[in-house]
Design an enzyme around this catalytic site. Structure first.
Site, short mmCIF file in Angstrom:
data_model
loop_
_atom_site.label_atom_id
_atom_site.label_comp_id
_atom_site.label_asym_id
_atom_site.label_seq_id
_atom_site.Cartn_x
_atom_site.Cartn_y
_atom_site.Cartn_z
N HIS A 1 -7.79 -6.67 7.20
CA HIS A 1 -7.57 -5.68 8.26
C HIS A 1 -7.77 -6.35 9.63
O HIS A 1 -8.87 -6.71 10.01
CB HIS A 1 -8.48 -4.45 8.16
CG HIS A 1 -7.89 -3.27 8.88
ND1 HIS A 1 -7.05 -2.37 8.25
CD2 HIS A 1 -7.97 -2.85 10.15
CE1 HIS A 1 -6.67 -1.44 9.10
NE2 HIS A 1 -7.19 -1.72 10.28
N HIS B 1 0.87 -1.17 0.00
CA HIS B 1 0.00 0.00 0.00
C HIS B 1 0.91 1.23 0.00
O HIS B 1 1.29 1.73 1.06
CB HIS B 1 -0.90 -0.02 1.24
CG HIS B 1 -1.91 1.07 1.28
ND1 HIS B 1 -3.14 0.91 1.88
CD2 HIS B 1 -1.90 2.35 0.81
CE1 HIS B 1 -3.84 2.02 1.78
NE2 HIS B 1 -3.10 2.91 1.13
N GLU C 1 -2.61 -1.73 -3.28
CA GLU C 1 -3.79 -1.06 -2.76
C GLU C 1 -3.45 0.39 -2.45
O GLU C 1 -2.30 0.73 -2.17
CB GLU C 1 -4.32 -1.77 -1.51
CG GLU C 1 -3.34 -1.87 -0.35
CD GLU C 1 -3.90 -2.66 0.82
OE1 GLU C 1 -4.72 -3.58 0.60
OE2 GLU C 1 -3.50 -2.37 1.96
#
Length: 241
Positions: free
Chosen positions: A195, A43, A74
């Site tokens: 997550h 990310h 991401e």
């Protein structure tokens, strides 16, 4: 089987904290590939406080050398981020509604506000040959809207599940995620999740049918300090199987 994609952001954060190339993110990724992970995730935030744009380029090249390993990038779809996606062409791009100064991802998209933009982004990713995924809360209205955008998958944001699991009161929350996943699948969307998933809560979450991929980074890195990375990856792969 659910694919295990390891998020390398915390390894990059450790490297950045000392101002030298140690630990080397690419070498760590190669170690993970040797341990048979199914995918790698980064990310690259706008401030590059952990994974950088150059990390993304390097990892894209590494995964091209290992075609069985999927590469997932991401992030918030700024013009700069989308240019990086066009340059690196990962297997999957997960769109996340992060503000530049956000500590970590903490909510999914509000498609009542961003439907037209996300639809344009999905079309752009399709034109690049990149699978699209959309970071979403397990909310029926958002999932139904996601089904109209042209994205390929959603990634269910699982923090509320992880918090409930830690308190031993997760049955109702898990049922909500299961309903969300089922609805998405009925609409033709693949379902990923991520997550705060960890070795303690992942098996229960994967009682939800047909979760295609989980992306795990923070917990996996911390668990590796205690048990060793090879042992931790082996445990995750066994759960995902």
């Amino acid at each position: 089987m659910t694919a295990l994609s390891v998020n390398l952001n915390k390894i990059a954060l450790l490297r950045n904290s000392r101002g030298r190339d140690y630990p080397n993110v690419l070498a760590y990724a190669e170690k993970l590939i040797g341990l048979q992970v199914h995918g790698l995730t980064v990310h690259p935030r706008q401030d590059e406080r952990h994974a950088t744009r150059q990390d993304t380029r390097d990892l894209a090249e590494l995964c091209r050398q290992h075609p069985a390993v999927e590469f997932n990038v991401e992030g918030y779809p700024s013009a700069e981020f989308m240019a990086l996606i066009a340059e690196t062409c990962p297997d999957q791009c997960t769109l996340v509604p992060d503000a530049p100064d956000q500590l970590t991802s903490d909510h999914g998209w509000d498609l009542t506000q961003h439907l037209a933009w996300v639809t344009e982004l999905a079309a752009e990713l399709k034109s690049l040959g990149v699978r699209s995924s959309l970071f979403l809360d397990p909310q029926e209205d958002q999932i139904r809207l996601a089904g109209t955008t042209g994205v390929d998958r959603i990634e269910l944001y699982t923090e509320s599940y992880a918090l409930a699991h830690a308190q031993g009161e997760h049955a109702a929350v898990l049922a909500r995620y299961a309903a969300a996943a089922q609805l998405a699948q009925e609409l033709g969307l693949g379902v990923n999740a991520g997550h705060d998933l960890d070795l303690h809560n992942l098996a229960d979450f994967l009682t939800i049918p047909h979760i295609l991929e989980v992306s795990i980074g923070h917990a996996l890195t911390v668990e590796s300090l205690e048990y060793g990375v090879a042992e931790v990856i082996a445990r995750y792969l066994k759960i995902c199987a």
